[in-house]
Design a protein around this motif. Structure first.
Motif, mmCIF file in Angstrom:
data_model
loop_
_atom_site.group_PDB
_atom_site.id
_atom_site.type_symbol
_atom_site.label_atom_id
_atom_site.label_comp_id
_atom_site.label_asym_id
_atom_site.label_seq_id
_atom_site.Cartn_x
_atom_site.Cartn_y
_atom_site.Cartn_z
ATOM 1 N N ARG A 139 54.376 84.227 28.247
ATOM 2 C CA ARG A 139 55.801 83.560 27.618
ATOM 3 C C ARG A 139 56.697 84.603 27.791
ATOM 4 O O ARG A 139 56.846 85.643 27.604
ATOM 5 C CB ARG A 139 55.438 83.433 25.909
ATOM 6 N N ASN A 140 57.589 83.757 28.254
ATOM 7 C CA ASN A 140 59.065 84.440 28.121
ATOM 8 C C ASN A 140 60.182 84.212 27.245
ATOM 9 O O ASN A 140 61.060 84.765 26.783
ATOM 10 C CB ASN A 140 59.802 84.266 29.525
ATOM 11 N N ILE A 141 59.901 82.807 26.785
ATOM 12 C CA ILE A 141 60.816 82.252 25.942
ATOM 13 C C ILE A 141 59.802 81.369 24.731
ATOM 14 O O ILE A 141 58.996 80.834 25.160
ATOM 15 C CB ILE A 141 61.655 81.133 26.617
ATOM 16 N N ALA A 142 60.286 81.609 23.608
ATOM 17 C CA ALA A 142 59.411 80.755 22.362
ATOM 18 C C ALA A 142 59.326 79.250 22.671
ATOM 19 O O ALA A 142 60.452 78.753 22.895
ATOM 20 C CB ALA A 142 60.044 81.072 20.956
ATOM 21 N N ALA A 143 58.205 78.575 22.720
ATOM 22 C CA ALA A 143 58.125 77.386 22.642
ATOM 23 C C ALA A 143 56.756 76.830 22.225
ATOM 24 O O ALA A 143 55.860 77.897 21.872
ATOM 25 C CB ALA A 143 58.337 76.813 24.211
#
Ligand code: UDP
Length: 234
Positions: free
Chosen positions: A92-96
């Motif tokens: 993960r690079n970005i929270a989702a």
């Protein structure tokens, strides 16, 4: 000769009479939320086959061993026969998705550092999150295999993030699966597609992945086709 060995949610594996390879067929069937939501996405199989093939070839060029051999027909891929490790590796690079929910983060919050997670691949348990201790205790993989999966997952993230940016896509998060070949080498398997990655448009943040199906956003087929257009035809 083509004998069905296993049918999963999104793919069918066929024995093609070869000791080293089998055939993967990419289905249009779509599932979400541990198969509680089911549907079909027109042309998903051919799109995902092409997108996966293009990304596997790209990664091979960067020194990441993959199971890809060749594309055949409209929705099939000849792939190396591997003993699959029953662990899903999420980067993960970005929270989702589940991370945003679990930690109470707004979707789209950038992560200060890349996050690596492991899930035990078992539908009846709902793919529970596990750590290296669980993987070792259950003998799903050795420490060397865990290290190889982790190193490769982070390398795939670096390579793909850069590559996708060049095609106007942000790599939010994704899931990888690995297998071991006859020589004991850890190889990247399964698929890399809008089914298994979150892709957002670099400029507008428009979702171009399975979240359109999960969240009933409409334009599902169009999103897969747009990713295909950017990664396969350009
Ligand atoms: N993912 C996947 N298969 C799974 C679970 C997750 O391909 O069984 C992918 C998903 O598409 C996303 C990433 O892994 O790109 C992280 O998913 P998450 O844990 O947020 O779960 P979700 O929101 O999909 O339930």
């Amino acid at each position: 000769m083509k004998e069905k060995l296993y049918e999963g949610k999104a793919k069918i594996i066929y024995d093609i009479g070869s000791a080293d390879t089998f055939l993967l067929e990419f289905k249009d069937d779509a599932t979400a939320f541990n198969a509680q939501k089911r549907g079909t996405i027109s042309q998903k199989g051919p799109r995902n086959r092409d997108i996966s093939a293009a990304l596997f070839r790209y990664l091979e060029g960067k020194g990441v061993p993959t199971q890809y051999v060749e594309s055949v027909g409209e929705r099939e891929m000849v792939a190396k026969r591997l003993r699959m490790i029953p662990v899903e590796v999420v980067v993960r690079n970005i929270a989702a998705g589940s991370l945003a929910k679990r930690l109470g983060l707004a979707e789209g919050t950038p992560l200060k550092r890349t996050v690596l997670e492991f899930y035990y691949k078992d539908d009846s348990l709902g793919d529970p999150m596990v750590n290296e201790y669980h993987i070792r205790a259950m003998d799903w993989a050795t420490q060397d295999e865990i290290n190889a999966m982790s190193d490769m997952a982070l390398k795939v993230n670096d390579c793909l993030s850069e590559h996708l940016k060049g095609h106007g896509l942000k790599l939010v998060d994704f899931k990888l699966e690995f297998g071991v070949d006859r020589d004991g080498r850890v190889i990247l398997g399964d698929e890399i597609s809008p089914d298994t990655c979150r892709f957002w448009d670099l400029k507008t943040n428009e979702k171009l992945d399975k979240d359109r199906f999960r969240q009933d956003l409409g334009g599902v087929e169009e999103a897969y086709t747009e990713v295909w257009r950017r990664l396969v035809t350009v």
